[in-house]
Design a protein around this motif. Structure first.
Motif, short mmCIF file in Angstrom:
data_model
loop_
_atom_site.label_atom_id
_atom_site.label_comp_id
_atom_site.label_asym_id
_atom_site.label_seq_id
_atom_site.Cartn_x
_atom_site.Cartn_y
_atom_site.Cartn_z
N LEU A 179 3.26 12.28 12.34
CA LEU A 179 2.95 13.01 11.12
C LEU A 179 3.80 14.27 10.99
O LEU A 179 4.30 14.59 9.90
N LYS A 180 3.99 14.96 12.10
CA LYS A 180 4.65 16.27 12.08
C LYS A 180 6.17 16.16 12.05
O LYS A 180 6.83 16.98 11.38
N ASN A 181 6.71 15.18 12.75
CA ASN A 181 8.16 15.16 12.99
C ASN A 181 8.92 13.98 12.39
O ASN A 181 10.15 14.03 12.33
N LEU A 182 8.21 12.94 11.97
CA LEU A 182 8.91 11.72 11.54
C LEU A 182 8.57 11.32 10.10
O LEU A 182 8.73 10.17 9.72
N GLY A 183 8.09 12.27 9.32
CA GLY A 183 7.81 11.99 7.92
C GLY A 183 6.53 11.23 7.66
O GLY A 183 6.31 10.75 6.54
N GLY A 184 5.66 11.14 8.66
CA GLY A 184 4.45 10.35 8.50
C GLY A 184 3.41 10.98 7.61
O GLY A 184 2.51 10.27 7.12
N ALA A 185 3.48 12.27 7.37
CA ALA A 185 2.43 12.95 6.60
C ALA A 185 2.30 12.38 5.19
O ALA A 185 1.21 12.39 4.62
N ALA A 186 3.38 11.88 4.64
CA ALA A 186 3.35 11.33 3.28
C ALA A 186 2.82 9.90 3.26
O ALA A 186 2.59 9.36 2.17
N LYS A 187 2.61 9.32 4.45
CA LYS A 187 2.26 7.91 4.51
C LYS A 187 0.88 7.65 5.12
O LYS A 187 0.49 6.49 5.28
N THR A 235 -2.95 20.66 12.78
CA THR A 235 -3.18 19.69 11.71
C THR A 235 -2.29 20.00 10.52
O THR A 235 -1.71 21.09 10.42
N LEU A 236 -2.23 19.04 9.62
CA LEU A 236 -1.43 19.20 8.41
C LEU A 236 -2.33 19.05 7.19
O LEU A 236 -3.29 18.26 7.20
N PRO A 237 -2.06 19.78 6.13
CA PRO A 237 -2.87 19.65 4.92
C PRO A 237 -2.71 18.27 4.31
O PRO A 237 -1.67 17.63 4.44
N GLY A 238 -3.76 17.80 3.66
CA GLY A 238 -3.70 16.51 2.98
C GLY A 238 -4.05 15.32 3.84
O GLY A 238 -4.12 14.20 3.35
N ILE A 239 -4.28 15.55 5.13
CA ILE A 239 -4.66 14.48 6.04
C ILE A 239 -6.04 14.77 6.60
O ILE A 239 -6.35 15.91 6.96
N LYS A 240 -6.87 13.75 6.69
CA LYS A 240 -8.21 13.90 7.26
C LYS A 240 -8.17 13.49 8.72
O LYS A 240 -7.66 12.42 9.07
N ALA A 265 0.84 -1.20 0.00
CA ALA A 265 0.00 0.00 0.00
C ALA A 265 0.88 1.25 0.00
O ALA A 265 2.02 1.24 0.45
N LYS A 266 0.30 2.35 -0.49
CA LYS A 266 1.03 3.61 -0.51
C LYS A 266 0.83 4.41 0.77
O LYS A 266 1.70 5.18 1.18
N LYS A 267 -0.34 4.25 1.40
CA LYS A 267 -0.64 4.96 2.63
C LYS A 267 -1.45 4.05 3.56
O LYS A 267 -2.03 3.05 3.13
N VAL A 268 -1.48 4.44 4.83
CA VAL A 268 -2.31 3.76 5.82
C VAL A 268 -3.31 4.75 6.38
O VAL A 268 -3.19 5.97 6.20
N ASP A 269 -4.31 4.23 7.07
CA ASP A 269 -5.16 5.02 7.95
C ASP A 269 -4.83 4.59 9.38
O ASP A 269 -4.53 3.42 9.62
#
Length: 274
Positions: free
Chosen positions: A126-134, A190-195, A107-111
């Motif tokens: 998400l904020k500090n460990l590169g999780g926003a892309a995943k 929050t970060l853009p692109g994440i629900k 998979a490309k991303k998880v929930d």
């Protein structure tokens, strides 16, 4: 008298940990379907583990067709309680586990679905460990996004801070005034692109006040008070992950295009546990 620090174990391979995964979780041969293309990662709360926290949520999601994975993080070496280690280290365990899930499933991303600390801590990832892309969606059940006062039960978290810091670093880090919580929320929640979806209960006795979970409103944020959906539902902090209404709200957040209105039934407050 100095209190010796507690040794915290690294999170080992999910299928050989001391605590077994909940029903429906950690089938490493599972491949996401077209209907549910993202695996769901379950993150437990403080003093909990993946089995007791997700005993009903995990099989419900698996039955609905999701590939479900659950880890234990922040655990004492040789113990069965998790979520008590330093939270930055726990976030790295979550990061490593998600990388394994993505690599194995393709998979490309998880929930992520998290309870209490497990609903707040992924925001650090998400904020500090590169999780926003995943990550596509983060659902928090009774998360302490702004810290917790540790409840109406008057838990003695702050009475002997040196002892608490040694035995349960995350307990101190979850105080509203902690550096961890302040830094987590600095620069935007929050970060853009994440629900983001938060489900909180007015009867919560651990993540207090119950409004601590609600994130700053925005186009990608849904804050839900359980009693606004079902006024007679009295599920408190520990019952929220097994409450049928909350389970339906989680499924709706994961798949909003096929959302189903929850069926309300009065749920009595059960014995509080940690």
């Amino acid at each position: 008298m100095a209190v010796p620090p507690v040794a915290f174990a690294d999170n080992g391979p999910a299928d050989v940990d001391l605590i077994p995964p909940p029903p429906g979780a950690n089938n490493w041969s599972c491949r996401p379907s077209r209907e549910h293309p993202r695996p769901v990662v379950l993150a437990h709360g403080t003093f909990e583990n993946r089995l007791d926290n997700w005993l009903l949520m995990s099989p419900a999601l698996a039955k609905a067709g999701y590939c479900v994975f659950a880890l234990d993080y922040g655990k004492v070496a040789g113990g069965t309680l998790s979520g008590i280690g330093p939270m930055a280290a726990s976030a790295r365990e979550i990061s490593d586990f998600i990388d394994r899930v993505l690599s194995t499933t393709g998979a490309k991303k998880v929930d992520i679905v998290g309870h209490s600390q497990g609903g707040m801590l992924p925001r650090y990832y998400l904020k500090n460990l590169g999780g926003a892309a995943k990550v596509n969606t983060l659902v928090g059940l009774a998360p302490d996004n702004h810290g917790t006062q540790w409840g109406v039960l008057n838990l003695p978290i702050t009475i002997v801070p040196p002892v608490t810091a040694a035995v349960c670093p995350s307990c101190i880090e979850q105080l509203p005034t902690s550096d961890f919580i302040r830094q987590l929320n600095s620069g935007g929640e929050t970060l853009p692109g994440i629900k983001y979806t938060v489900v909180a209960s007015r009867t919560d006795e651990f993540a207090t006040p119950y409004t601590t979970g609600f994130l700053t409103p925005g186009p990608n944020v849904t804050n839900i008070l359980l009693q606004d959906i079902c006024p007679g539902d009295l599920s408190e902090h520990m019952l929220l992950t097994s409450d049928p209404v909350a389970i339906r709200l989680v499924q709706n957040a994961l798949d909003p295009d096929h959302a189903v209105a929850p069926t309300c039934a009065a749920v009595q407050v059960g014995p509080a546990g940690i």
